[in-house]
Scaffold this motif. Sequence first.
Motif, short mmCIF file in Angstrom:
data_model
loop_
_atom_site.label_atom_id
_atom_site.label_comp_id
_atom_site.label_asym_id
_atom_site.label_seq_id
_atom_site.Cartn_x
_atom_site.Cartn_y
_atom_site.Cartn_z
N ASP A 112 -3.53 23.02 -5.10
CA ASP A 112 -4.71 21.99 -5.26
C ASP A 112 -4.94 21.02 -6.53
O ASP A 112 -4.98 20.45 -6.62
N SER A 113 -3.43 20.71 -6.81
CA SER A 113 -3.18 20.28 -8.24
C SER A 113 -3.80 18.87 -7.91
O SER A 113 -2.78 18.59 -7.13
N ALA B 178 4.19 4.01 -18.77
CA ALA B 178 4.05 3.70 -17.16
C ALA B 178 4.10 4.77 -16.67
O ALA B 178 4.88 5.86 -17.07
N GLY B 179 3.44 4.80 -15.14
CA GLY B 179 3.47 5.62 -14.33
C GLY B 179 2.01 6.99 -14.88
O GLY B 179 1.53 6.40 -16.05
N GLY B 180 2.94 8.30 -15.13
CA GLY B 180 1.96 9.38 -15.33
C GLY B 180 0.33 9.69 -15.28
O GLY B 180 0.09 9.03 -13.81
N PRO B 181 -0.69 10.12 -15.42
CA PRO B 181 -1.70 10.28 -14.33
C PRO B 181 -2.44 8.96 -14.21
O PRO B 181 -3.70 9.24 -12.49
N PRO B 182 -2.52 8.17 -14.48
CA PRO B 182 -2.95 6.71 -13.57
C PRO B 182 -3.17 6.87 -12.29
O PRO B 182 -2.10 6.63 -11.61
N GLU B 183 -4.45 6.74 -11.34
CA GLU B 183 -4.66 5.54 -10.23
C GLU B 183 -4.29 5.20 -9.37
O GLU B 183 -6.18 4.24 -10.40
N ASN B 184 -4.30 4.23 -8.50
CA ASN B 184 -5.18 2.81 -8.50
C ASN B 184 -5.31 1.40 -9.54
O ASN B 184 -6.27 1.72 -10.20
N ARG C 232 -5.58 13.06 -12.04
CA ARG C 232 -6.02 14.86 -12.63
C ARG C 232 -5.92 15.42 -13.59
O ARG C 232 -6.67 16.87 -13.29
N TRP C 233 -6.50 14.51 -14.85
CA TRP C 233 -7.48 14.87 -16.09
C TRP C 233 -8.69 14.84 -15.47
O TRP C 233 -8.99 15.11 -16.77
#
Length: 512
Positions: free
Chosen positions: A58-59, A90-96, A213-214
């Motif tokens: 579910d993560s 660059a990358g990691g948790p950010p979305e859109n 995610r967080w």
Amino acid sequence: MDIRGRRPRPARGWRAVAVVALLLAPACAIAFAVDTGAGRWKLNGYAEGYFVVPTDADSQRQRPEGILDLTVAGDLWRTVRPVLDVQFLAGGPPENATGFGVFNFHDAFQNISPSIDFEEGYVDVALRWADIRLGVQKFAWGRLDTVHPADIVNPRQFSDPFITDETDAKIGIPAASITAPVPAIDPLFTDGYLTAIWAPIPIPFRFPLPGERWFPPAASVPATVSIPPGYLGRGLPGADITADFSAQNAPAGQRLSAGAVGLRWTALTAGVDWSLYFYNGRETAPALDLSTTIRLAADRPGATIALDGDAVVRPRYGGIWLTGADAAFELLGVTARAEAVYGSNRFVPRSTADLLSLSNMRRAIGPDAAEILAQLIAGETVPIDLGELFLRRDVVEWGLGADYPWRGWVPVLQVNQTVVLDNDRALLLPDVDTRLLGALRKSWFTDRLATEVIAIQSFERSSTVAVARATYSLTDALRLRFGYLAIGGSQNTLVGQYKANDELFVQIRYAH
């Protein structure tokens, strides 16, 4: 700026891996091209790849992350030393993400990647009577292990809160600080120093976005909220509310009158290192407001009224003051530490589930239900005041800890407690929150391999967070770190709400 939580697109890991490689390549080139030990200027830094493997189905995903950190320091004169620390991510948790950008000092929600972050940038001036530092800087208050109640001067970013190193999580703030010796009064104290801090403008915390995610589940809003017929009043229809949940930035109020001052006096008395603290300024811990509006949705027929709702979280700011003390001493090989603070008007969180409960909605809507229904039928958008998501309370926090090195092993045992005073509302944080921290550290192979296990258990509302990690130095410049993060407990706790986010993680860092 309006940032809405949307369902993430399918992962394309190869893109993130390519970005990590692009960040690593120039860092390695710079490291080999520059002699950091020569001349009046020094260039140091590291390149890091960070990879997460969620172990819970579910993560939310978290893409690989690349970090390039460069620090430039120089000696303009014997007494003047400028320092600049810049980080590329660059990358990691950010979305859109909205694309490449620079993190600013006035928004709590910043959805950019790749990004540039100015960690610190200051000038040190060493005078005979004091050391002065001017510019963007970070401060460290407190003596306990991992959990520092007094360490509140810098706001933090919460993109990966359980793994990010403490110093890296802090956001540098524009400030002027001066540290001067205090004449000894033997036997009362010796080795005294007083540090005064003035931060002229407040800097907000940096928070994840809905859909990342967080982002805390306790601050989320369900897609549908249903109110039974007759619940808001006899004869009144029920309602099905389809909620659109988003995050918006709010003005940070960056004016000189909202700045902060801090004082730290540290000294030594009879073998005891101690410090006294005072802080007056903006609350640096995260706080949010939740606003809701509803309107009639004529295109969804049914037995109950169909409504569309907008739920928006915005950062909330406010002034606090805090005073406290800490101490550390060694006895028979045991190093003991203590820390305690009293804070006035601190922000403490509630859960959106409490605000959206049927009983609270009846309290907020019931007395005006007929009038609100008439406004909806007339085509109006109606604001609904469900109450505060964060409340202002006086809070006492304290902790006691001890460690005892034995044959290379360093066990740590620590107890922390937070007491919320004069509270009569349900909070995510119980009125008395007791946490036990245990840590065990050991180095192997002439310090080539460092191992560490840290676990924190909360008692009043059971929740647990544990991190086990091993760091191996392949060379003096190249290290490999791998570990496991485990989270458990009640959803109605600050930590337990993240229990779906267990993970394996790997960090590869080249430093020069």
